[in-house]
Design a protein around this motif. Structure first.
Motif, PDB file in Angstrom:
ATOM      1  N   PHE A  17       0.791  -1.212  -0.045  1.00 55.37           N
ATOM      2  CA  PHE A  17      -0.137  -0.020   0.015  1.00 55.37           C
ATOM      3  C   PHE A  17       1.042   1.260   0.116  1.00 55.37           C
ATOM      4  O   PHE A  17       2.001   1.304   0.290  1.00 55.37           O
ATOM      5  N   GLN A  21      -3.445   4.758   2.142  1.00 58.77           N
ATOM      6  CA  GLN A  21      -4.652   3.831   1.502  1.00 58.77           C
ATOM      7  C   GLN A  21      -4.965   2.681   2.629  1.00 58.77           C
ATOM      8  O   GLN A  21      -6.249   2.705   2.485  1.00 58.77           O
ATOM      9  N   GLU A  22      -3.833   2.348   3.235  1.00 59.59           N
ATOM     10  CA  GLU A  22      -4.313   1.007   4.239  1.00 59.59           C
ATOM     11  C   GLU A  22      -5.216   1.388   5.466  1.00 59.59           C
ATOM     12  O   GLU A  22      -6.325   0.662   5.607  1.00 59.59           O
ATOM     13  N   ILE A  24      -7.471   3.867   5.289  1.00 58.51           N
ATOM     14  CA  ILE A  24      -8.732   4.512   4.705  1.00 58.51           C
ATOM     15  C   ILE A  24      -9.715   3.232   4.399  1.00 58.51           C
ATOM     16  O   ILE A  24     -10.756   3.098   4.705  1.00 58.51           O
ATOM     17  N   ILE A  25      -8.945   1.970   3.856  1.00 56.54           N
ATOM     18  CA  ILE A  25      -9.369   0.830   3.810  1.00 56.54           C
ATOM     19  C   ILE A  25     -10.039   0.298   4.796  1.00 56.54           C
ATOM     20  O   ILE A  25     -11.016  -0.429   4.954  1.00 56.54           O
ATOM     21  N   VAL A  36     -11.521  11.748   1.301  1.00 58.58           N
ATOM     22  CA  VAL A  36     -10.174  11.437   0.779  1.00 58.58           C
ATOM     23  C   VAL A  36      -9.603  12.396  -0.203  1.00 58.58           C
ATOM     24  O   VAL A  36     -10.235  12.533  -1.300  1.00 58.58           O
ATOM     25  N   LYS A  44      -6.326   6.567  -5.520  1.00 59.13           N
ATOM     26  CA  LYS A  44      -7.736   6.825  -4.891  1.00 59.13           C
ATOM     27  C   LYS A  44      -8.609   5.534  -5.150  1.00 59.13           C
ATOM     28  O   LYS A  44      -9.352   5.292  -4.181  1.00 59.13           O
ATOM     29  N   CYS A  47      -8.975   2.714  -2.738  1.00 64.61           N
ATOM     30  CA  CYS A  47      -9.332   2.839  -1.337  1.00 64.61           C
ATOM     31  C   CYS A  47     -10.829   2.580  -1.303  1.00 64.61           C
ATOM     32  O   CYS A  47     -11.293   2.162  -0.229  1.00 64.61           O
ATOM     33  N   TYR A  48     -11.559   2.562  -2.461  1.00 59.27           N
ATOM     34  CA  TYR A  48     -13.058   2.149  -2.203  1.00 59.27           C
ATOM     35  C   TYR A  48     -13.231   0.644  -3.133  1.00 59.27           C
ATOM     36  O   TYR A  48     -14.031   0.115  -2.650  1.00 59.27           O
ATOM     37  N   ILE A 173     -17.952   7.277   0.960  1.00 58.87           N
ATOM     38  CA  ILE A 173     -16.656   7.816   0.901  1.00 58.87           C
ATOM     39  C   ILE A 173     -16.652   8.703  -0.310  1.00 58.87           C
ATOM     40  O   ILE A 173     -16.832   8.333  -1.312  1.00 58.87           O
ATOM     41  N   LEU A 175     -14.027  11.397  -2.945  1.00 55.98           N
ATOM     42  CA  LEU A 175     -12.850  11.377  -3.164  1.00 55.98           C
ATOM     43  C   LEU A 175     -12.517  12.413  -3.950  1.00 55.98           C
ATOM     44  O   LEU A 175     -13.313  12.576  -5.066  1.00 55.98           O
TER      45      LEU A 175
END
Length: 432
Positions: A17, A21-22, A24-25, A36, A44, A47-48, A173, A175
């Motif tokens: 990552f 990222q990590e 957020i996930i 984000v 980005k 992330c979803y 979320i 972004l």
DNA sequence: CGGGACTCAGATACCTGAGTCCCGGTGCCGTATT
């Protein structure tokens, strides 16, 4: 038992990552909301997309452009992820098929426009999915469109509050790569994201070099800049009007430069062709209005020139940000004349918007005015506008390094002196 | 469309009046027409 890292490695083929990222996930998998802000190319989408694969049911992605939906869905399908989009480009038969797939839990990600989302029939479909516990996550991509377009151009962007009002239990979320404090606040409010869920990466793009030059003879200045720095590079020239795009393209062409025009008046086929040419071939100068840029994936854009002043510092950051995505040095040149500001100020005043909105537009414009007329480090001013502190003296802007003041002609030191001495020559005019 | 900004020519050294040009830009969606 699978983990986000395994999904990242097995499905997306990355080893580790990057940045936030990590976290957020993890945040989303736990069912929290998130805002984000990450530069383009920062990853980005993952992330979803990773939470979408790890949570049961469907992730609905709100995306502003059909072309963006197609790119994302193509990329996901190539990796074997069951993804689709639902929009007006789709024939009824395929739309029906997707409808069936949705109700039978055969899709992990669905991309739609805000216009589609807010249709009654579509909300009824979401209701059905909710009732079957098949609704997993809402992702709002390019979320700055809420503030940028929602007020007049695409009003459905201001109706996204339907997401939390109608489906309060489903996490959201948002972004984006560009949002000033005002825009962030608007997105957070509109989607009720909560203030504790913000993930904001640095706006600094160290490989971008900035220069604002007084505009006195745009044609000559552009050509000087190109000859000195970018004889064979790909780049973008932004203009305020379609007419200016046409004239500039014609002029560059007549001077032997490989230039293409891009604006919404050109028609879909020609626009697609020009964009494809720009991305695939080397050394093309794209002369464009604000229509060009979103979703254009070209890492080696070496320069962005602003022939006219954009209407906000936010917009300026967004447009210059399309250069140097490969991390190699790239130049952002703005040709600035105070008269441009006068026109823009009038336009803000004449807009039939609420006083609050006008005040915001005016604030965004004045931030740009300050940037153009400041003798402080450009990077510091730019980052400061986005709420970030920078010590200044970046050495890669015209205010920090005298070498940068000669990009487009003789050295400039003081705008006031130049504009008092020189009569302004207006834009490039086509010779008939 | 009205009106401001600019250019150009002519009379006269800086100004006037007539003529011309311009008046932002982004996309979904659905429906009607070839």
């Amino acid at each position: 038992m699978t983990t986000p890292l395994l999904v990242l490695q097995r499905i997306f083929g990355y080893s580790a990552f990057r940045g936030a990222q990590e976290s957020i996930i993890a945040h989303l998998i736990a069912g929290e909301n998130a805002f984000v802000l990450m530069p383009t190319g920062g990853g980005k989408s993952l992330c979803y997309q990773i939470p979408a694969l790890m949570r049961p049911g469907l992730t609905l992605v709100i995306s502003p452009l059909i072309a963006l939906m197609q790119d994302q869905v193509d990329a996901l399908r190539r990796r074997g992820v069951p993804a689709a989009y639902l929009n007006s480009a789709l024939d009824p038969l395929h739309a029906k098929q997707i409808h069936d797939d949705l109700l039978n839990d055969r899709l992990k990600l669905l991309y739609v426009s805000p216009e589609r989302l807010t249709q009654h029939s579509f909300l009824m479909l979401l209701d059905q999915l909710l009732a079957r516990r098949q609704l997993s996550l809402f992702a709002i991509d390019e979320a700055h469109c809420i503030a940028e377009w929602g007020h007049d151009f695409r009003p459905e962007y201001r109706q996204l509050h339907v997401l939390y009002q109608r489906y309060p239990s489903i996490p959201r979320i948002a972004l984006t790569a560009t949002a000033d404090l005002q825009t962030r606040q608007e997105i957070t409010e509109q989607l009720q994201l909560g203030t504790g869920n913000q993930f904001i990466a640095s706006f600094n793009r160290p490989n971008l070099h900035y220069c604002v030059s007084p505009k006195f003879s745009p044609g000559t200045q552009i050509e000087t800049f190109l000859l000195r720095h970018h004889t064979r590079d790909s780049g973008i020239i932004y203009c305020q009007s379609r007419r200016q795009v046409e004239n500039t393209t014609f002029w560059l062409h007549s001077r032997g430069w490989h230039s293409l025009a891009y604006h919404a008046g050109l028609g879909t086929t020609l626009r697609e062709r020009h964009q494809q040419q720009f991305v695939q071939e080397a050394g093309i100068i794209m002369v464009a209005t604000v229509a060009f840029g979103m979703g254009v994936d070209k890492p080696d854009v070496r320069f962005v020139i602003h022939l006219d002043s954009p209407r906000s510092l936010e917009g300026y950051y967004q447009e210059t940000g399309r250069a140097g995505r490969d991390g190699e040095p790239a130049n952002a040149l703005m040709l600035f004349h105070p008269n441009d500001l006068i026109t823009l100020r009038l336009r803000v005043q004449n807009q039939s918007r609420s006083p609050e909105r006008q005040a915001i537009d005016s604030h965004k414009l004045e931030a740009l005015a300050l940037y153009c007329q400041s003798s402080e480090c450009r990077r510091r001013t730019l980052l400061g506008y986005f709420g970030e502190t920078h010590t200044g003296y970046c050495d890669t802007c015209d205010n920090c390094n005298p070498d940068y003041r000669t990009w487009s002609g003789p050295e400039h030191r003081n705008h006031a002196v130049i504009f008092a001495a020189d009569r302004f020559t207006p834009g490039i005019h086509r010779t008939r």
